[in-house]
Motif scaffolding. Structure first.
Motif, PDB file in Angstrom:
ATOM      1  N   THR A 457       7.017  -0.465  -2.096  1.00  0.00           N
ATOM      2  CA  THR A 457       6.390   0.280  -3.191  1.00  0.00           C
ATOM      3  C   THR A 457       5.418  -0.645  -3.910  1.00  0.00           C
ATOM      4  O   THR A 457       5.795  -1.746  -4.319  1.00  0.00           O
ATOM      5  CB  THR A 457       7.446   0.786  -4.190  1.00  0.00           C
ATOM      6  OG1 THR A 457       8.341   1.677  -3.521  1.00  0.00           O
ATOM      7  CG2 THR A 457       6.784   1.522  -5.351  1.00  0.00           C
ATOM      8  N   PHE A 458       4.184  -0.191  -4.020  1.00  0.00           N
ATOM      9  CA  PHE A 458       3.189  -0.914  -4.814  1.00  0.00           C
ATOM     10  C   PHE A 458       2.945  -0.131  -6.095  1.00  0.00           C
ATOM     11  O   PHE A 458       2.822   1.099  -6.063  1.00  0.00           O
ATOM     12  CB  PHE A 458       1.877  -1.070  -4.040  1.00  0.00           C
ATOM     13  CG  PHE A 458       0.752  -1.631  -4.870  1.00  0.00           C
ATOM     14  CD1 PHE A 458       0.807  -2.922  -5.370  1.00  0.00           C
ATOM     15  CD2 PHE A 458      -0.366  -0.854  -5.167  1.00  0.00           C
ATOM     16  CE1 PHE A 458      -0.227  -3.437  -6.145  1.00  0.00           C
ATOM     17  CE2 PHE A 458      -1.407  -1.357  -5.935  1.00  0.00           C
ATOM     18  CZ  PHE A 458      -1.336  -2.654  -6.424  1.00  0.00           C
ATOM     19  N   ALA A 459       2.886  -0.824  -7.223  1.00  0.00           N
ATOM     20  CA  ALA A 459       2.667  -0.143  -8.501  1.00  0.00           C
ATOM     21  C   ALA A 459       1.770  -0.978  -9.392  1.00  0.00           C
ATOM     22  O   ALA A 459       1.893  -2.203  -9.444  1.00  0.00           O
ATOM     23  CB  ALA A 459       3.992   0.132  -9.208  1.00  0.00           C
ATOM     24  N   THR A 460       0.862  -0.306 -10.077  1.00  0.00           N
ATOM     25  CA  THR A 460       0.147  -0.953 -11.173  1.00  0.00           C
ATOM     26  C   THR A 460       0.801  -0.512 -12.478  1.00  0.00           C
ATOM     27  O   THR A 460       1.404   0.566 -12.562  1.00  0.00           O
ATOM     28  CB  THR A 460      -1.338  -0.573 -11.207  1.00  0.00           C
ATOM     29  OG1 THR A 460      -1.473   0.833 -11.482  1.00  0.00           O
ATOM     30  CG2 THR A 460      -2.012  -0.903  -9.886  1.00  0.00           C
ATOM     31  N   VAL A 461       0.715  -1.361 -13.475  1.00  0.00           N
ATOM     32  CA  VAL A 461       1.217  -1.037 -14.812  1.00  0.00           C
ATOM     33  C   VAL A 461       0.010  -0.980 -15.737  1.00  0.00           C
ATOM     34  O   VAL A 461      -0.662  -1.985 -15.978  1.00  0.00           O
ATOM     35  CB  VAL A 461       2.236  -2.084 -15.297  1.00  0.00           C
ATOM     36  CG1 VAL A 461       2.787  -1.690 -16.667  1.00  0.00           C
ATOM     37  CG2 VAL A 461       3.368  -2.241 -14.285  1.00  0.00           C
ATOM     38  N   LYS A 462      -0.283   0.219 -16.223  1.00  0.00           N
ATOM     39  CA  LYS A 462      -1.501   0.452 -16.996  1.00  0.00           C
ATOM     40  C   LYS A 462      -1.497  -0.329 -18.302  1.00  0.00           C
ATOM     41  O   LYS A 462      -0.553  -0.262 -19.090  1.00  0.00           O
ATOM     42  CB  LYS A 462      -1.660   1.943 -17.294  1.00  0.00           C
ATOM     43  CG  LYS A 462      -2.973   2.323 -17.991  1.00  0.00           C
ATOM     44  CD  LYS A 462      -3.196   3.822 -17.993  1.00  0.00           C
ATOM     45  CE  LYS A 462      -2.235   4.550 -18.904  1.00  0.00           C
ATOM     46  NZ  LYS A 462      -2.549   4.384 -20.323  1.00  0.00           N
ATOM     47  N   GLY A 463      -2.559  -1.105 -18.504  1.00  0.00           N
ATOM     48  CA  GLY A 463      -2.716  -1.856 -19.739  1.00  0.00           C
ATOM     49  C   GLY A 463      -1.991  -3.188 -19.768  1.00  0.00           C
ATOM     50  O   GLY A 463      -2.066  -3.907 -20.774  1.00  0.00           O
ATOM     51  N   ALA A 464      -1.304  -3.550 -18.692  1.00  0.00           N
ATOM     52  CA  ALA A 464      -0.529  -4.797 -18.671  1.00  0.00           C
ATOM     53  C   ALA A 464      -1.360  -5.935 -18.102  1.00  0.00           C
ATOM     54  O   ALA A 464      -2.330  -5.724 -17.372  1.00  0.00           O
ATOM     55  CB  ALA A 464       0.741  -4.619 -17.851  1.00  0.00           C
ATOM     56  N   GLY A 465      -0.934  -7.140 -18.445  1.00  0.00           N
ATOM     57  CA  GLY A 465      -1.612  -8.333 -17.954  1.00  0.00           C
ATOM     58  C   GLY A 465      -0.689  -9.166 -17.089  1.00  0.00           C
ATOM     59  O   GLY A 465       0.144  -8.648 -16.349  1.00  0.00           O
ATOM     60  N   HIS A 466      -0.815 -10.465 -17.224  1.00  0.00           N
ATOM     61  CA  HIS A 466      -0.054 -11.424 -16.423  1.00  0.00           C
ATOM     62  C   HIS A 466       0.955 -12.124 -17.326  1.00  0.00           C
ATOM     63  O   HIS A 466       0.569 -12.933 -18.171  1.00  0.00           O
ATOM     64  CB  HIS A 466      -1.021 -12.464 -15.841  1.00  0.00           C
ATOM     65  CG  HIS A 466      -0.430 -13.356 -14.805  1.00  0.00           C
ATOM     66  ND1 HIS A 466      -0.586 -13.127 -13.470  1.00  0.00           N
ATOM     67  CD2 HIS A 466       0.310 -14.482 -14.877  1.00  0.00           C
ATOM     68  CE1 HIS A 466       0.009 -14.065 -12.771  1.00  0.00           C
ATOM     69  NE2 HIS A 466       0.575 -14.907 -13.614  1.00  0.00           N
ATOM     70  N   THR A 467       2.255 -11.738 -17.226  1.00  0.00           N
ATOM     71  CA  THR A 467       2.792 -10.811 -16.262  1.00  0.00           C
ATOM     72  C   THR A 467       3.151  -9.493 -16.961  1.00  0.00           C
ATOM     73  O   THR A 467       3.314  -9.451 -18.178  1.00  0.00           O
ATOM     74  CB  THR A 467       4.035 -11.388 -15.575  1.00  0.00           C
ATOM     75  OG1 THR A 467       5.023 -11.656 -16.585  1.00  0.00           O
ATOM     76  CG2 THR A 467       3.715 -12.672 -14.838  1.00  0.00           C
ATOM     77  N   ALA A 468       3.323  -8.444 -16.140  1.00  0.00           N
ATOM     78  CA  ALA A 468       3.376  -7.088 -16.674  1.00  0.00           C
ATOM     79  C   ALA A 468       4.470  -6.848 -17.715  1.00  0.00           C
ATOM     80  O   ALA A 468       4.203  -6.225 -18.749  1.00  0.00           O
ATOM     81  CB  ALA A 468       3.500  -6.093 -15.518  1.00  0.00           C
ATOM     82  N   PRO A 469       5.724  -7.300 -17.515  1.00  0.00           N
ATOM     83  CA  PRO A 469       6.763  -6.965 -18.505  1.00  0.00           C
ATOM     84  C   PRO A 469       6.516  -7.543 -19.885  1.00  0.00           C
ATOM     85  O   PRO A 469       7.027  -7.008 -20.880  1.00  0.00           O
ATOM     86  CB  PRO A 469       8.036  -7.564 -17.883  1.00  0.00           C
ATOM     87  CG  PRO A 469       7.749  -7.673 -16.434  1.00  0.00           C
ATOM     88  CD  PRO A 469       6.294  -7.987 -16.345  1.00  0.00           C
ATOM     89  N   GLU A 470       5.754  -8.628 -19.974  1.00  0.00           N
ATOM     90  CA  GLU A 470       5.468  -9.210 -21.282  1.00  0.00           C
ATOM     91  C   GLU A 470       4.605  -8.274 -22.113  1.00  0.00           C
ATOM     92  O   GLU A 470       4.718  -8.228 -23.345  1.00  0.00           O
ATOM     93  CB  GLU A 470       4.784 -10.563 -21.108  1.00  0.00           C
ATOM     94  CG  GLU A 470       4.518 -11.281 -22.417  1.00  0.00           C
ATOM     95  CD  GLU A 470       3.972 -12.679 -22.234  1.00  0.00           C
ATOM     96  OE1 GLU A 470       3.551 -13.281 -23.232  1.00  0.00           O
ATOM     97  OE2 GLU A 470       3.968 -13.169 -21.081  1.00  0.00           O
TER      98      GLU A 470
END
Length: 489
Positions: A457-470
């Motif tokens: 599964t590939f996913a982008t997280v809208k509005g996120a940077g490096h790294t996404a959960p932060e």
């Protein structure tokens, strides 16, 4: 008399064997303390009010021939169903960034409470979007020299991608032997950024070990990677395409550079003046763009006012020297300028983790390190795995699942480059590009790939940077919870 001598000899022999047995037990106990069983349950932490409402264990596991590497780890038991929830080994990137970054800035149960923290006494609060709500997670300070992990010999500090993988595998085997109740839990290997190089190699090692019968056999189900480095040349090269898509450079400039540089933006032929000219314009366009998140402000007060001129594709990170200086003062400099600068948040970790009371609470061994750093840039480290792509390709023949996600505003490791190597695996598209939602809003976009055995599964997280959960913790928790449950995002 003869019988008495025999009895005495027997008693002497028995006593000698007893002494030998006691000595053996002592040596085993000492070995256990230095190796797999050196752990403590932490009930409270400086800066957090009251007792911790989750189970935190810290400890050391010795790896290597004579356990010359002492890996420090944080383990948080799942807050929901620890007996059945997945077990995740989390590796932070760098190489050399402490697992504490993953624990406090990304997916762990604690956050710094910036609004209520003093400069010299940070306070902690709970992260309502912690992944430990649905998983048991081991946060490992790896490679050696990272965080609180240390070596007992100078030679052992010399490490590399391949040596780090071997050490991580040794760690996980010993940790599971010391925690056998988690052997049945579904196991996932995970990490972000530079861990994108390490994780697929480690997964391959675990798979090989299971196949040849190494004990303990691990219930490996797959792996997860966030904003992952894969082939660093290609990852960096994709920043030009990303910049064009984000309107950081014009379409005309992009096409000119693509034509004049023949698609090669890293190893530039300096005699090719047309290419050099285009790249100089590109560098001017991008020089004050924040690579981890292109919408965030450039922190001029932290980055040197007269920075060393770097190649356009190199990151200009906050330096360890800057952090050391800022963390040693009693008040934050120029607070108005610091407002909105995410790099400032990282300084709290230096204050907290270098506090002796904190280290005592975590049961850090006294004298094992000189100074804790969030990211140790001075490792003796050789990058001997130039690409993890072939390891991904090897793994698609196994019964594993993988989740690869990217913040769509990350220019360090752009999602377009990540998606390109996933496409190059030539898997069957099970579900084409489409949005995924959270609370009725688009959380990002996703594609699913498969073959007879493997699912990606590939996913982008809208509005996120490096790294996404932060940047998008709520969205990322929803993403990982659905993926663990084998639901569509």
């Amino acid at each position: 008399m003869a019988r008495s001598r025999v009895c005495n000899m027997f008693m002497d022999a028995t006593f000698s064997h007893l002494l030998l047995l006691l000595l053996l037990l002592f040596l085993l106990a000492v070995s256990d303390v230095n190796g797999v069983a050196s752990h403590s349950i932490i009930k409270s932490l400086p800066g957090f009010p009251g007792n911790l409402p989750f189970k935190l264990e810290t400890g050391y596991v010795g790896v290597g021939e004579v356990e010359e590497i002492q890996f420090f780890y944080y383990f948080i038991e799942s807050e929901t169903n620890p007996e059945d929830d997945p077990l995740v080994l989390w590796l932070t990137g760098g190489p050399g960034c402490s697992a504490f970054s993953g624990l406090v800035y990304e997916i762990g149960p604690l956050l710094f409470d910036y609004a209520n923290s003093n400069w010299n006494s940070p306070t902690l609060t709970l992260n309502e979007y912690s992944w430990t709500k649905i998983a048991n997670i081991i946060f490992l300070d790896s490679p050696v020299g990272t965080g609180f992990s240390y070596a007992t010999t100078l030679q052992a500090y010399n490490t590399s991608d391949t040596l780090s993988v071997a050490a991580n595998y040794d760690f996980l085997r010993k940790w599971l032997l010391a925690h056998p109740k988690y052997l049945k839990n579904p196991l996932y290997i995970a990490g972000d950024s530079y861990a994108g190089i390490i994780v697929p190699v480690l997964v391959q090692e675990i798979a090989n070990g299971n196949e040849v019968g190494l004990k303990p056999s691990m219930n490996l189900k797959g792996y997860m990677l966030g904003n992952p480095g894969t082939t660093l040349h290609d990852d960096y090269n994709s920043r030009i395409e990303f910049s064009r898509g984000m309107a950081l450079i014009s379409e005309k400039l992009y096409q000119s550079a693509k034509r004049n540089c023949k698609g090669e933006f890293i190893n530039i032929d300096t005699s090719n003046k047309l290419c050099v000219n285009d790249m100089e314009v590109i560098q001017e366009c991008l020089k004050k763009i924040k690579h981890p998140h292109i919408l965030e402000p450039w922190c001029e007060h932290i980055y040197s006012p007269s920075p060393k001129r770097l190649k356009w594709y190199q990151r200009s990170p906050i330096t360890e020297d800057s952090l050391d200086i800022l963390s040693s003062v009693s008040q934050p400099p120029n607070n108005n300028q610091l407002k909105g600068c995410r790099d400032y948040n990282y300084i709290y970790s230096y204050t907290w983790a270098n506090d002796q009371n904190v280290q005592n609470a975590l049961h850090v061994r006294k004298g094992s390190i000189n100074q804790w750093k969030r990211c140790n840039k001075n490792l003796s480290y050789i990058k001997d795995v130039p690409s993890s792509f072939d390891y991904h390709r090897n793994l698609i023949d196994k019964h594993y699942r993988s989740l690869i996600y990217s913040g769509d505003h990350d220019m360090l490791i752009p999602h377009v480059g990540t998606h390109a190597w996933i496409e190059a695996l030539n898997l069957t598209i099970a579900a084409d590009w489409k949005p995924w939602f959270i609370d009725g809003q688009i959380g990002g976009y996703t594609m699913q790939y498969s073959n007879e055995k493997y699912q990606l599964t590939f996913a982008t997280v809208k509005g996120a940077g490096h790294t996404a959960p932060e940047y998008k913790p709520k969205e990322c928790l929803a993403m990982i919870e659905r993926w663990f449950s084998d639901y569509p995002l």
